[in-house]
Design an enzyme around this catalytic site. Structure first.
Site, PDB file in Angstrom:
ATOM      1  N   CYS A  46       0.680  -1.957   0.210  1.00  0.00           N
ATOM      2  CA  CYS A  46      -0.171   0.111  -0.381  1.00  0.00           C
ATOM      3  C   CYS A  46       1.006   1.301  -0.581  1.00  0.00           C
ATOM      4  CB  CYS A  46      -1.115  -0.331   1.289  1.00  0.00           C
ATOM      5  SG  CYS A  46      -1.935  -1.142   0.990  1.00  0.00           S
ATOM      6  N   HIS A  71      -2.720   7.793   6.887  1.00  0.00           N
ATOM      7  CA  HIS A  71      -3.392   6.377   5.893  1.00  0.00           C
ATOM      8  C   HIS A  71      -5.049   5.713   5.530  1.00  0.00           C
ATOM      9  CE1 HIS A  71      -2.219   2.741   2.913  1.00  0.00           C
ATOM     10  NE2 HIS A  71      -2.846   1.526   4.659  1.00  0.00           N
ATOM     11  N   THR A  97      -8.965  -0.033   9.314  1.00  0.00           N
ATOM     12  CA  THR A  97      -9.370  -1.220  10.024  1.00  0.00           C
ATOM     13  C   THR A  97      -8.401  -0.725  11.825  1.00  0.00           C
ATOM     14  OG1 THR A  97      -6.764  -1.330   9.935  1.00  0.00           O
ATOM     15  CG2 THR A  97      -8.396  -2.469   8.564  1.00  0.00           C
ATOM     16  N   GLU A 106      -1.610   4.145  13.818  1.00  0.00           N
ATOM     17  CA  GLU A 106      -1.325   5.833  13.443  1.00  0.00           C
ATOM     18  C   GLU A 106      -1.784   6.490  14.024  1.00  0.00           C
ATOM     19  OE1 GLU A 106      -1.656   7.788   8.919  1.00  0.00           O
ATOM     20  OE2 GLU A 106      -3.453   6.469   9.139  1.00  0.00           O
ATOM     21  N   LYS A 165      -9.302   7.403   1.925  1.00  0.00           N
ATOM     22  CA  LYS A 165      -9.601   6.467   1.517  1.00  0.00           C
ATOM     23  C   LYS A 165     -11.575   6.553   1.569  1.00  0.00           C
ATOM     24  CE  LYS A 165      -5.602   4.198   1.760  1.00  0.00           C
ATOM     25  NZ  LYS A 165      -4.842   5.064   2.272  1.00  0.00           N
ATOM     26  N   HIS A 202      -9.873   1.372  -0.490  1.00  0.00           N
ATOM     27  CA  HIS A 202      -8.433   1.752  -0.332  1.00  0.00           C
ATOM     28  C   HIS A 202      -7.341   1.044  -1.651  1.00  0.00           C
ATOM     29  CE1 HIS A 202      -4.575   1.013   0.923  1.00  0.00           C
ATOM     30  NE2 HIS A 202      -4.395   0.261   1.699  1.00  0.00           N
ATOM     31  N   PHE A 250       1.609  -3.865   3.732  1.00  0.00           N
ATOM     32  CA  PHE A 250       2.129  -4.697   4.188  1.00  0.00           C
ATOM     33  C   PHE A 250       3.583  -5.370   4.685  1.00  0.00           C
ATOM     34  CE2 PHE A 250      -2.242  -7.112   3.230  1.00  0.00           C
ATOM     35  CZ  PHE A 250      -2.992  -6.257   3.826  1.00  0.00           C
TER      36      PHE A 250
END
Length: 397
Positions: free
Chosen positions: A161, A292, A296, A303, A321, A326, A384
């Site tokens: 990402c 970001h 989730t 963050e 987003k 995303h 990731f």
């Protein structure tokens, strides 16, 4: 070491087929997340997605590619955003072909958006489709190279990402170091069974439009899109329209987990701090953070913690987003353009669907605001494996 300036932008996403349409959707709070029309999947009727509102045939017609072979949806989205960016920067064919011009793109799914066709071709269940050379991550880049006769340095980045944020960072670093005069940077991803099934296996897809930084967030929505920026050395931009400066960048990897970030936000804090340091400014000068913010549990908590540790008193922040979903490998470039639009127009764009903020004293921006001067904006892209990248954009006089 001269400045690196943004002289052109192009994009396509679930909220618009060009930069202007995307900007208007941000201003009006219009999300593109919902039921899909073109993506075929078991989950198409069960989950919301951020789908571009054009079919492949419509994209081919728009880009005059009706007779071209091997163009996947990823390739088509890339071509659409790329052509807008180079037209916006008024680049000539000669400039595109110059050895001083680079193309650095990014993608995670690449041509694997044709998951079923890939299976047929890979297992010799077909006679060989037109897409045999189109499944790789770099297929869209090679299509752009061929169509626009690009002869300089080219690369395709896949760091999940953070992919297109890293493409922007690499382009800026090459220009700063004197190795290039110009770089077209960005990324693309399209919806695919490959990624949808993978994210579903991780149990992080939400059954409703995502709500980043809300206490009751329950996952992300996958989206698709493409974004490209034309970066030029300061001396080339004399007399040209200039949107912003790529003022700073930072990359770090906490190597904590294949699909989660460390609770201590090690990589996130380090890349944000490095981006701000390389911009030559103090943390207090950041006027807005395009987070970001996937929606989730892990990402938003980490963050938020990292921003609190770094800033103390947090600047305004939000996650766009909630508009686009995303977009994976395209996210860094899409959100870079959103960040620059905020600077150019003195605007703050909201996080949608916020009902109970993760922290009432430091809630994300929930309403569009204009007349809000921004000198420096920080944009985060976390991938990731803990590959974290932050970019600092600065206004220009």
């Amino acid at each position: 070491m001269g400045r690196v300036l943004v002289t052109g932008m192009g994009m396509i996403s679930a909220i618009g087929n060009n930069v202007a349409e995307n900007h208007q959707s941000l201003r009006s709070g219009r999300s593109g997340i919902g039921r899909v029309s073109f993506f075929e999947s078991l989950y198409a009727s069960q989950l919301p997605f951020g789908e571009v509102k054009l079919s492949n045939d419509a994209l081919k017609k728009l880009q005059q590619l009706e007779s071209a072979a091997g163009y996947t949806r990823t390739c088509l989205l890339a071509d659409k955003a790329f052509t807008e960016a180079i037209a916006d920067a008024a680049l000539t064919p000669g400039q595109l072909s110059s050895l001083d011009t680079a193309l650095i793109s990014a993608s995670t799914v690449g041509g694997m958006c044709l998951t079923d066709q890939l299976y047929e071709d890979a297992n010799h269940k077909s006679e060989g489709s037109e897409y045999l050379e189109s499944y790789g991550c770099s297929a869209h880049t090679l299509k752009l190279v061929k169509r626009y006769r690009i002869k300089g340095f080219t690369d395709t980045i896949n760091t999940a990402c953070s992919s297109s944020a890293n493409a922007i960072m690499l382009g800026a670093r090459l220009i700063r170091s004197g190795r290039l005069k110009r770089a077209i940077v960005g990324g693309v991803d399209s919806l695919a069974k490959y990624t949808v099934n993978g994210f579903n296996a991780l149990k992080i897809l939400s059954e409703s439009p995502c709500k980043p930084f809300d206490i009751n967030r329950d996952g992300l929505n996958l989206g698709e899109g493409a974004g490209y920026l034309v970066l030029e050395a300061e001396e080339l931009a004399v007399g040209k329209k200039v949107y912003a400066e790529i003022a700073g960048f930072g990359n770090a990897n906490d190597a904590h987990h294949p699909s989660a970030m460390s609770d201590e936000a090690t990589g996130a804090i380090r890349c944000m701090r490095e981006a701000i340091r390389s911009a030559g400014i103090e943390t207090g000068q950041i006027g807005y953070v395009n987070a970001h913010g996937t929606g989730t549990q892990n990402n938003d908590q980490v963050e938020f913690f990292g921003m609190g540790e770094l800033f103390g008193k947090m600047p305004p922040y939000s996650s766009t987003k909630s508009f686009t979903g995303h977009t994976l490998g395209a996210a860094g470039a899409v959100e870079a353009i959103f960040s620059i639009l905020g600077i150019v127009h003195s605007e703050l764009f909201p996080s949608l669907n916020i009902h109970e903020p993760i922290n009432g004293d430091n809630a994300p921006v929930s309403q569009w605001q204009d007349g809000y001067p921004l000198n420096y904006v920080l944009s985060n892209s976390f991938g990731f494996g803990g590959n974290c990248t932050s970019l600092v954009f600065a206004g220009v006089n």
